[in-house]
Scaffold this motif. Sequence first.
Motif, PDB file in Angstrom:
ATOM      1  N   ASN A 116       0.854  -1.123   0.035  1.00  0.00           N
ATOM      2  CA  ASN A 116      -0.049   0.111  -0.206  1.00  0.00           C
ATOM      3  C   ASN A 116       0.622   1.319   0.063  1.00  0.00           C
ATOM      4  O   ASN A 116       0.589   2.220  -0.766  1.00  0.00           O
ATOM      5  CB  ASN A 116      -0.873   0.082   1.285  1.00  0.00           C
ATOM      6  CG  ASN A 116      -1.992   1.126   1.029  1.00  0.00           C
ATOM      7  OD1 ASN A 116      -2.818   1.038   0.441  1.00  0.00           O
ATOM      8  ND2 ASN A 116      -1.819   1.977   2.178  1.00  0.00           N
ATOM      9  N   ARG A 117       2.026   1.345   0.749  1.00  0.00           N
ATOM     10  CA  ARG A 117       2.802   2.485   0.636  1.00  0.00           C
ATOM     11  C   ARG A 117       3.455   2.460  -0.728  1.00  0.00           C
ATOM     12  O   ARG A 117       3.641   3.704  -0.973  1.00  0.00           O
ATOM     13  CB  ARG A 117       4.102   2.207   1.834  1.00  0.00           C
ATOM     14  CG  ARG A 117       4.985   3.604   2.051  1.00  0.00           C
ATOM     15  CD  ARG A 117       6.021   3.108   3.300  1.00  0.00           C
ATOM     16  NE  ARG A 117       6.842   2.196   2.790  1.00  0.00           N
ATOM     17  CZ  ARG A 117       7.123   0.997   3.404  1.00  0.00           C
ATOM     18  NH1 ARG A 117       6.125   0.492   4.219  1.00  0.00           N
ATOM     19  NH2 ARG A 117       8.025   0.179   2.972  1.00  0.00           N
ATOM     20  N   TYR A 118       3.916   1.603  -1.173  1.00  0.00           N
ATOM     21  CA  TYR A 118       4.546   1.725  -2.644  1.00  0.00           C
ATOM     22  C   TYR A 118       3.629   2.172  -3.444  1.00  0.00           C
ATOM     23  O   TYR A 118       3.756   3.014  -4.684  1.00  0.00           O
ATOM     24  CB  TYR A 118       5.179   0.182  -2.936  1.00  0.00           C
ATOM     25  CG  TYR A 118       6.478   0.007  -2.313  1.00  0.00           C
ATOM     26  CD1 TYR A 118       7.397   0.882  -2.041  1.00  0.00           C
ATOM     27  CD2 TYR A 118       6.666  -1.497  -2.014  1.00  0.00           C
ATOM     28  CE1 TYR A 118       8.590   0.654  -1.409  1.00  0.00           C
ATOM     29  CE2 TYR A 118       7.878  -1.650  -1.330  1.00  0.00           C
ATOM     30  CZ  TYR A 118       8.761  -0.694  -0.956  1.00  0.00           C
ATOM     31  OH  TYR A 118       9.943  -1.075  -0.216  1.00  0.00           O
ATOM     32  N   LEU A 124       1.208   9.077  -6.060  1.00  0.00           N
ATOM     33  CA  LEU A 124       1.916  10.442  -5.725  1.00  0.00           C
ATOM     34  C   LEU A 124       2.843  10.979  -6.858  1.00  0.00           C
ATOM     35  O   LEU A 124       2.554  12.129  -7.230  1.00  0.00           O
ATOM     36  CB  LEU A 124       2.477  10.613  -4.407  1.00  0.00           C
ATOM     37  CG  LEU A 124       2.760  11.904  -3.915  1.00  0.00           C
ATOM     38  CD1 LEU A 124       1.744  12.802  -3.861  1.00  0.00           C
ATOM     39  CD2 LEU A 124       3.621  11.838  -2.398  1.00  0.00           C
ATOM     40  N   ALA A 125       3.729  10.415  -7.282  1.00  0.00           N
ATOM     41  CA  ALA A 125       4.739  10.465  -8.281  1.00  0.00           C
ATOM     42  C   ALA A 125       4.041  10.616  -9.391  1.00  0.00           C
ATOM     43  O   ALA A 125       4.321  11.602 -10.274  1.00  0.00           O
ATOM     44  CB  ALA A 125       5.813   9.426  -8.371  1.00  0.00           C
ATOM     45  N   SER A 126       3.030   9.806  -9.849  1.00  0.00           N
ATOM     46  CA  SER A 126       2.151  10.153 -11.221  1.00  0.00           C
ATOM     47  C   SER A 126       1.346  11.442 -11.016  1.00  0.00           C
ATOM     48  O   SER A 126       1.628  12.040 -12.083  1.00  0.00           O
ATOM     49  CB  SER A 126       1.332   8.953 -11.106  1.00  0.00           C
ATOM     50  OG  SER A 126       1.832   7.567 -11.306  1.00  0.00           O
ATOM     51  N   GLU A 127       0.862  11.796  -9.943  1.00  0.00           N
ATOM     52  CA  GLU A 127       0.235  13.322  -9.826  1.00  0.00           C
ATOM     53  C   GLU A 127       1.316  14.288 -10.137  1.00  0.00           C
ATOM     54  O   GLU A 127       0.735  15.262 -10.989  1.00  0.00           O
ATOM     55  CB  GLU A 127      -0.519  13.159  -8.663  1.00  0.00           C
ATOM     56  CG  GLU A 127      -1.507  12.193  -8.263  1.00  0.00           C
ATOM     57  CD  GLU A 127      -2.315  12.659  -6.832  1.00  0.00           C
ATOM     58  OE1 GLU A 127      -1.778  13.618  -6.162  1.00  0.00           O
ATOM     59  OE2 GLU A 127      -3.226  11.671  -6.443  1.00  0.00           O
ATOM     60  N   PHE A 136       9.843  13.517 -10.985  1.00  0.00           N
ATOM     61  CA  PHE A 136       9.482  12.404 -10.247  1.00  0.00           C
ATOM     62  C   PHE A 136       9.163  11.185 -11.224  1.00  0.00           C
ATOM     63  O   PHE A 136       8.701  10.089 -10.656  1.00  0.00           O
ATOM     64  CB  PHE A 136       7.995  12.806  -9.869  1.00  0.00           C
ATOM     65  CG  PHE A 136       8.169  13.687  -8.603  1.00  0.00           C
ATOM     66  CD1 PHE A 136       7.954  13.083  -7.308  1.00  0.00           C
ATOM     67  CD2 PHE A 136       8.038  15.094  -8.888  1.00  0.00           C
ATOM     68  CE1 PHE A 136       8.203  13.903  -6.256  1.00  0.00           C
ATOM     69  CE2 PHE A 136       8.084  15.829  -7.469  1.00  0.00           C
ATOM     70  CZ  PHE A 136       8.273  15.140  -6.329  1.00  0.00           C
ATOM     71  N   ILE A 137       9.496  11.174 -12.330  1.00  0.00           N
ATOM     72  CA  ILE A 137       9.436   9.811 -13.256  1.00  0.00           C
ATOM     73  C   ILE A 137      10.344   8.766 -12.732  1.00  0.00           C
ATOM     74  O   ILE A 137       9.825   7.625 -12.617  1.00  0.00           O
ATOM     75  CB  ILE A 137      10.075  10.394 -14.603  1.00  0.00           C
ATOM     76  CG1 ILE A 137       8.894  11.386 -15.477  1.00  0.00           C
ATOM     77  CG2 ILE A 137      10.024   9.079 -15.538  1.00  0.00           C
ATOM     78  CD1 ILE A 137       9.266  11.716 -16.619  1.00  0.00           C
ATOM     79  N   GLU A 138      11.507   9.083 -12.138  1.00  0.00           N
ATOM     80  CA  GLU A 138      12.388   8.054 -11.621  1.00  0.00           C
ATOM     81  C   GLU A 138      11.796   7.404 -10.470  1.00  0.00           C
ATOM     82  O   GLU A 138      11.686   6.384 -10.214  1.00  0.00           O
ATOM     83  CB  GLU A 138      13.759   8.605 -11.456  1.00  0.00           C
ATOM     84  CG  GLU A 138      14.652   7.569 -10.889  1.00  0.00           C
ATOM     85  CD  GLU A 138      14.896   6.395 -11.962  1.00  0.00           C
ATOM     86  OE1 GLU A 138      15.372   5.267 -11.518  1.00  0.00           O
ATOM     87  OE2 GLU A 138      14.903   6.678 -13.182  1.00  0.00           O
ATOM     88  N   LYS A 139      11.226   8.129  -9.742  1.00  0.00           N
ATOM     89  CA  LYS A 139      10.521   7.985  -8.451  1.00  0.00           C
ATOM     90  C   LYS A 139       9.336   7.078  -8.680  1.00  0.00           C
ATOM     91  O   LYS A 139       9.075   5.971  -8.041  1.00  0.00           O
ATOM     92  CB  LYS A 139      10.187   9.185  -7.623  1.00  0.00           C
ATOM     93  CG  LYS A 139      11.474   9.857  -7.031  1.00  0.00           C
ATOM     94  CD  LYS A 139      10.942  10.922  -6.091  1.00  0.00           C
ATOM     95  CE  LYS A 139      12.364  11.773  -5.525  1.00  0.00           C
ATOM     96  NZ  LYS A 139      11.783  12.935  -4.747  1.00  0.00           N
ATOM     97  N   ARG A 140       8.689   7.436  -9.880  1.00  0.00           N
ATOM     98  CA  ARG A 140       7.611   6.644  -9.994  1.00  0.00           C
ATOM     99  C   ARG A 140       7.798   5.243 -10.337  1.00  0.00           C
ATOM    100  O   ARG A 140       7.085   4.299 -10.091  1.00  0.00           O
ATOM    101  CB  ARG A 140       6.713   7.593 -11.160  1.00  0.00           C
ATOM    102  CG  ARG A 140       5.286   6.731 -11.399  1.00  0.00           C
ATOM    103  CD  ARG A 140       4.945   7.344 -12.878  1.00  0.00           C
ATOM    104  NE  ARG A 140       5.734   6.814 -13.811  1.00  0.00           N
ATOM    105  CZ  ARG A 140       5.616   7.283 -15.198  1.00  0.00           C
ATOM    106  NH1 ARG A 140       4.625   7.925 -15.621  1.00  0.00           N
ATOM    107  NH2 ARG A 140       6.690   7.199 -16.118  1.00  0.00           N
ATOM    108  N   ASN A 141       8.827   5.170 -11.473  1.00  0.00           N
ATOM    109  CA  ASN A 141       9.425   3.968 -11.956  1.00  0.00           C
ATOM    110  C   ASN A 141       9.639   2.991 -10.568  1.00  0.00           C
ATOM    111  O   ASN A 141       9.472   1.882 -10.698  1.00  0.00           O
ATOM    112  CB  ASN A 141      10.347   4.008 -13.013  1.00  0.00           C
ATOM    113  CG  ASN A 141       9.897   4.555 -14.285  1.00  0.00           C
ATOM    114  OD1 ASN A 141       8.625   4.970 -14.402  1.00  0.00           O
ATOM    115  ND2 ASN A 141      10.774   5.357 -14.809  1.00  0.00           N
TER     116      ASN A 141
END
Length: 219
Positions: A116-118, A124-127, A136-141
């Motif tokens: 759930n956290r991931y 959040l990164a996608s927003e 935030f693309i790298e964080k989203r990936n």
Amino acid sequence: MDIIQLLEVLKPAKDVVTVQIASQKDPLTPWFDLAKAVLPAAATAFVAWRAMNRSHRQFEITSTRQAAEFDKNLAQQTKALRVQTQIATEIEIKKEECRNVRDTCAQYLSLALESNRYKNDFDLASEYILKGNTQFIEKRNVAHENYLESSRKTLSARMLLMTYLNPETSPSFFESIKNVDTSLVSSAPNFGGVVGKCLAECRMYIEKKQAEISTIATE
């Protein structure tokens, strides 16, 4: 004058030869003498044989009774040991089941919270990316990869937990696990509460099993 006196006159007494004329014995006398010698010994032997025979019979009766009692006691002890072994085995199975359910449920809920956290990190990164913040693309990936791996582990733990449960005997616990899975996929806002409900059901399940163990042990 009798014959002895006549002999005394004719010859001195010191040179007299006395002849004893024995009367003829009864022909049965030897048999009577033999009987007198043999019968007491035979009677003693007969009495001893009767005593030994009676003692032997008594010994056989006692031995047979003791053997029967031994077999009976052995059968009772074997039966009691078998029952005790069955009870001990059943208790140990239930204890092992409690340990497995507790450990597997704790692992499942821990992985569900991690997933759930991931998932929240990914959303959040996608927003931020949709708002034009490309950093935030790298964080989203990364969040997406972590979510996929954690979800795989969560599913595996959930399937293992389900193998310990019977939906007919533990319907509320079974339902709470399904609710955790559904809430995780749908990103329900009260995910923590759903997890807490599942944890409470697990605790009640274990308490029920422990009560069963206590009942078996006191029977």
